[in-house]
Design a protein around this motif. Sequence first.
Motif, PDB file in Angstrom:
ATOM      1  N   ASP A 181       0.807  -0.807  -0.123  1.00  0.00           N
ATOM      2  CA  ASP A 181       0.056  -0.300  -0.146  1.00  0.00           C
ATOM      3  C   ASP A 181       0.895   0.621   0.298  1.00  0.00           C
ATOM      4  OD1 ASP A 181      -2.520  -1.325   0.600  1.00  0.00           O
ATOM      5  OD2 ASP A 181      -2.254  -2.317   2.013  1.00  0.00           O
TER       6      ASP A 181
ATOM      7  N   VAL B 222       2.644   2.833   2.325  1.00  0.00           N
ATOM      8  CA  VAL B 222       2.361   3.376   3.863  1.00  0.00           C
ATOM      9  C   VAL B 222       2.980   2.873   4.905  1.00  0.00           C
ATOM     10  CG1 VAL B 222       0.010   4.027   5.348  1.00  0.00           C
ATOM     11  CG2 VAL B 222      -0.030   3.847   2.490  1.00  0.00           C
TER      12      VAL B 222
ATOM     13  N   SER C 280       3.581   8.218   3.479  1.00  0.00           N
ATOM     14  CA  SER C 280       3.686   7.577   2.388  1.00  0.00           C
ATOM     15  C   SER C 280       5.138   7.080   2.462  1.00  0.00           C
ATOM     16  CB  SER C 280       4.225   8.788   0.935  1.00  0.00           C
ATOM     17  OG  SER C 280       4.826   7.892   0.024  1.00  0.00           O
TER      18      SER C 280
ATOM     19  N   ARG D 262      -0.325  11.129   5.442  1.00  0.00           N
ATOM     20  CA  ARG D 262      -1.443  10.419   5.508  1.00  0.00           C
ATOM     21  C   ARG D 262      -2.131  10.760   6.271  1.00  0.00           C
ATOM     22  NH1 ARG D 262       0.520  10.720   1.034  1.00  0.00           N
ATOM     23  NH2 ARG D 262       1.300   9.249  -0.528  1.00  0.00           N
TER      24      ARG D 262
ATOM     25  N   THR E 261      -4.719   7.043   1.787  1.00  0.00           N
ATOM     26  CA  THR E 261      -4.050   7.361   0.767  1.00  0.00           C
ATOM     27  C   THR E 261      -3.865   8.311  -0.769  1.00  0.00           C
ATOM     28  OG1 THR E 261      -4.430   6.307  -0.220  1.00  0.00           O
ATOM     29  CG2 THR E 261      -2.670   4.992   1.340  1.00  0.00           C
TER      30      THR E 261
END
Length: 135
Positions: A60, A62, A76, A122, A135
Amino acid sequence: MSSSGRELSRRAFVGGVCAAGCLAVAGCAGSSESEPKRSGPLQVPVGDVPVGGGVVLRADQVVVTQPEPGVFHAFSAVCTHDGCLVSSIDKGLIVCRCHGSAFSVDDGSVVRSPAQKPLPTRVVQQTGDTLTITT
């Protein structure tokens, strides 16, 4: 075989080795970048995010951190230096193994260069035992 024939072969060999090396580095640095990303918000169990550290969700792209109990942040996972995905969280730092950059688990700010910009934040919201990251 003439010397020009050998030189051409050497060039082809060196070019092939360089191309293979570039592909290998790209594959190691960002193999999960080709994985399909989820659409919509990402949900993470609170228990998956250790206090004083965090978790890198490579697929993802993240990073979710918990610098102190009950305080969660999301960033991120793409390093702002060269676009590699960060690899781990160690001693309060989000670490990128590609070139050694490190970022704070508190705010994503640069703690160790060569990165010059912080990790983009995020939105993270806690509902009960679930974190929702946009996101």
